[in-house]
Scaffold this active site. Structure first.
Site, PDB file in Angstrom:
ATOM      1  N   LYS A 112      67.416 101.129 121.722  1.00  0.00           N
ATOM      2  CA  LYS A 112      67.622  99.815 122.453  1.00  0.00           C
ATOM      3  C   LYS A 112      66.249  99.583 121.953  1.00  0.00           C
ATOM      4  O   LYS A 112      66.202  98.415 121.891  1.00  0.00           O
ATOM      5  CB  LYS A 112      68.046  99.970 123.947  1.00  0.00           C
ATOM      6  CG  LYS A 112      69.563 100.612 123.745  1.00  0.00           C
ATOM      7  CD  LYS A 112      70.154  99.131 123.359  1.00  0.00           C
ATOM      8  CE  LYS A 112      71.378  99.504 123.785  1.00  0.00           C
ATOM      9  NZ  LYS A 112      72.387  98.284 123.772  1.00  0.00           N
ATOM     10  N   LYS A 119      78.088 103.140 110.943  1.00  0.00           N
ATOM     11  CA  LYS A 119      78.787 102.804 111.791  1.00  0.00           C
ATOM     12  C   LYS A 119      79.087 101.458 112.496  1.00  0.00           C
ATOM     13  O   LYS A 119      78.669 100.656 112.010  1.00  0.00           O
ATOM     14  CB  LYS A 119      78.022 103.102 113.185  1.00  0.00           C
ATOM     15  CG  LYS A 119      78.994 103.431 114.530  1.00  0.00           C
ATOM     16  CD  LYS A 119      77.595 103.978 115.745  1.00  0.00           C
ATOM     17  CE  LYS A 119      78.015 103.685 116.911  1.00  0.00           C
ATOM     18  NZ  LYS A 119      78.278 103.101 117.958  1.00  0.00           N
ATOM     19  N   LYS A 128      80.240  97.014 117.857  1.00  0.00           N
ATOM     20  CA  LYS A 128      80.506  95.782 118.641  1.00  0.00           C
ATOM     21  C   LYS A 128      79.870  94.864 117.604  1.00  0.00           C
ATOM     22  O   LYS A 128      79.288  93.556 118.123  1.00  0.00           O
ATOM     23  CB  LYS A 128      80.698  95.841 120.018  1.00  0.00           C
ATOM     24  CG  LYS A 128      82.135  96.444 119.855  1.00  0.00           C
ATOM     25  CD  LYS A 128      81.817  96.780 122.153  1.00  0.00           C
ATOM     26  CE  LYS A 128      82.744  97.591 122.100  1.00  0.00           C
ATOM     27  NZ  LYS A 128      82.594  98.054 123.301  1.00  0.00           N
TER      28      LYS A 128
HETATM   29  P1  TYM Z   1      81.279 102.143 123.367  1.00  0.00           P
HETATM   30  O1  TYM Z   1      81.773 101.122 124.284  1.00  0.00           O
HETATM   31  O2  TYM Z   1      79.841 102.279 122.322  1.00  0.00           O
HETATM   32  O3  TYM Z   1      82.363 103.042 123.066  1.00  0.00           O
HETATM   33  C1  TYM Z   1      83.503 102.993 123.313  1.00  0.00           C
HETATM   34  C2  TYM Z   1      84.011 104.398 122.749  1.00  0.00           C
HETATM   35  O4  TYM Z   1      84.183 104.403 121.001  1.00  0.00           O
HETATM   36  C3  TYM Z   1      83.513 105.694 120.275  1.00  0.00           C
HETATM   37  N1  TYM Z   1      83.139 104.172 119.241  1.00  0.00           N
HETATM   38  C4  TYM Z   1      83.605 105.409 118.279  1.00  0.00           C
HETATM   39  N2  TYM Z   1      83.657 106.192 117.608  1.00  0.00           N
HETATM   40  C5  TYM Z   1      84.170 106.512 115.998  1.00  0.00           C
HETATM   41  N3  TYM Z   1      82.929 105.919 115.599  1.00  0.00           N
HETATM   42  C6  TYM Z   1      83.074 104.600 116.185  1.00  0.00           C
HETATM   43  N4  TYM Z   1      82.074 103.518 114.643  1.00  0.00           N
HETATM   44  C7  TYM Z   1      82.381 104.276 117.404  1.00  0.00           C
HETATM   45  N5  TYM Z   1      82.278 103.263 117.851  1.00  0.00           N
HETATM   46  C8  TYM Z   1      82.331 103.845 119.483  1.00  0.00           C
HETATM   47  C9  TYM Z   1      82.294 105.240 121.032  1.00  0.00           C
HETATM   48  O5  TYM Z   1      82.040 106.721 120.897  1.00  0.00           O
HETATM   49  C10 TYM Z   1      82.867 105.965 122.835  1.00  0.00           C
HETATM   50  O6  TYM Z   1      83.724 106.956 122.875  1.00  0.00           O
HETATM   51  N6  TYM Z   1      78.819 104.665 126.939  1.00  0.00           N
HETATM   52  C11 TYM Z   1      79.837 104.471 126.772  1.00  0.00           C
HETATM   53  C12 TYM Z   1      80.919 103.799 127.250  1.00  0.00           C
HETATM   54  C13 TYM Z   1      80.766 104.721 128.902  1.00  0.00           C
HETATM   55  C14 TYM Z   1      81.797 106.225 128.851  1.00  0.00           C
HETATM   56  C15 TYM Z   1      81.675 106.673 130.437  1.00  0.00           C
HETATM   57  C16 TYM Z   1      82.309 107.185 128.227  1.00  0.00           C
HETATM   58  C17 TYM Z   1      80.498 105.036 129.777  1.00  0.00           C
HETATM   59  N7  TYM Z   1      80.534 106.338 130.592  1.00  0.00           N
HETATM   60  C18 TYM Z   1      82.114 107.915 130.309  1.00  0.00           C
HETATM   61  C19 TYM Z   1      82.784 108.132 128.250  1.00  0.00           C
HETATM   62  C20 TYM Z   1      82.596 108.764 129.047  1.00  0.00           C
HETATM   63  C21 TYM Z   1      80.103 103.239 125.594  1.00  0.00           C
HETATM   64  O7  TYM Z   1      79.123 102.677 125.669  1.00  0.00           O
HETATM   65  O8  TYM Z   1      80.483 103.414 124.576  1.00  0.00           O
END
Ligand code: TYM
Length: 332
Positions: free
Chosen positions: A111, A194, A197
């Protein structure tokens, strides 16, 4: 019965990476475990959305979760900011989280590189908030994609540190979870490893994309000039397409194109057409459900209220006990 928790930041529509990395695993578990699934809206504030975008995104993620199959009668489905106990636990955990370890976190460093003008304290302490999200319900299994592995490691560190510091065995250590025994990473269509979003335009296929835009995105996906002779090593962009195929196509389809690749007779155009059609078959029922749920404000409000109540009950119990352990005593 184990407690399972997962969440997604409300920064935009859900894509195939979110589905295969987190949601699918969660759905499989929601009938057997004590399950929590939430929309991480506090987390999304690190990128400073406008009030309109902020609310619209939370609503969209709620709609898409439900469309993807999270059952609000089985799992507790809620919006993070509806549970202020999470913010309190975050504050308490921050007292035992150190600058050095937070600065070493890969996602923070990334970031800093990507948004050097907005390196706020929320970004630095992002893993602490994530730990609070998880341990507020004493969750031990966290279905997430590979990119969250380090955050889970940090959540374990903070949970264990609390236990050690107060000589209690209170928080169970949480672990990242995937049914295939290894965390997955769904690649993007633009050659990057990857799907995300905030990646470039054309990187991600969203659950709400219509068939026309899926075809367009997939047909434009990055490849290479093709294998020149049988047995040639695959380039990263082509390997990405095969990995996407493995998620949405049948094994026979994947094997067919792998063989074509090995023989150096593959036509990427044919492979992409097949991939696009299989993605469309997979997302069409989801998109239809998204449209249906999106039109039902009453249902959304009922789900959010029910989730908030259930989540606050569990979070409130933890906060009362944590306050007791730390030594808060009321004077009145
Ligand atoms: P975020 O919003 O970036 O992504 C949500 C979930 O989707 C998974 N993910 C992927 N898995 C496989 N391949 C990909 N290309 C891919 N892109 C996203 C992420 O691994 C995630 O599981 N910090 C977290 C949100 C969060 C969270 C938590 C998750 C906040 N608190 C507590 C679990 C437990 C995040 O930004 O995910």
């Amino acid at each position: 019965m184990e407690t399972v928790l997962s969440g997604i930041r409300s920064t935009g529509n859900l894509h195939l990476g979110n589905y295969f990395g987190a949601i699918r695993n969660f759905i499989k578990m929601q009938h057997e475990h004590n399950c929590y699934f939430f929309i991480a809206d506090y987390h999304s504030l690190t990128t400073h959305p406008t009030p309109e975008d902020f609310h619209r995104n939370v609503r969209q993620v709620l709609v898409e979760y439900l469309a993807a199959g999270i059952d609000p009668e089985q799992a507790t489905l809620y919006v993070q900011s509806d549970v202020p106990e999470i913010a309190e636990l975050y504050l308490l955990l921050n007292m035992n989280a150190y600058k050095g370890e937070l600065e070493r976190c890969t996602s923070f460093k990334e970031k800093v590189r990507k948004q050097p003008d907005n390196v706020n304290a929320g970004l630095l302490t992002y893993p602490v908030l994530m730990a609070a999200d998880i341990i507020i319900h004493k969750a031990s299994k966290v279905p997430v994609g590979k990119d969250q592995e380090q955050h889970l490691e940090m959540a374990r560190t903070f949970a264990n540190r609390f236990n050690r510091m107060y000589r209690v065995d209170y928080f169970p250590p949480p672990y990242a979870f995937n049914f295939e025994n290894k965390l997955i990473k769904i690649p993007g269509l633009d050659g990057s490893t990857k799907m995300g979003k905030s990646e470039s335009e054309g990187n991600a296929v969203f659950l709400a994309d219509d068939p026309k835009s899926i075809r367009k995105k997939v047909m434009r996906a990055t490849t290479d000039s093709g294998p020149q002779k049988p047995g040639e090593k695959m380039s990263q962009p082509v390997e990405n397409l095969f990995n996407l195929m493995k998620a949405v196509c049948s094994k026979d389809t994947v094997d067919y194109f792998l063989q074509e690749y090995k023989n150096a007779t593959i036509r990427y155009g044919d492979m992409k057409k097949q991939l696009a059609e299989d993605i469309i078959s997979f997302t069409t029922p989801l998109r239809e459900k998204i449209l249906e749920i999106d039109a039902d404000n009453e249902y959304l409000s009922k789900v959010a209220r029910m989730g908030a109540e259930k989540a606050r009950e569990s979070a409130g119990k933890t906060i009362r006990e944590v306050r007791e352990i730390i030594g808060f005593r009321s004077f009145y």
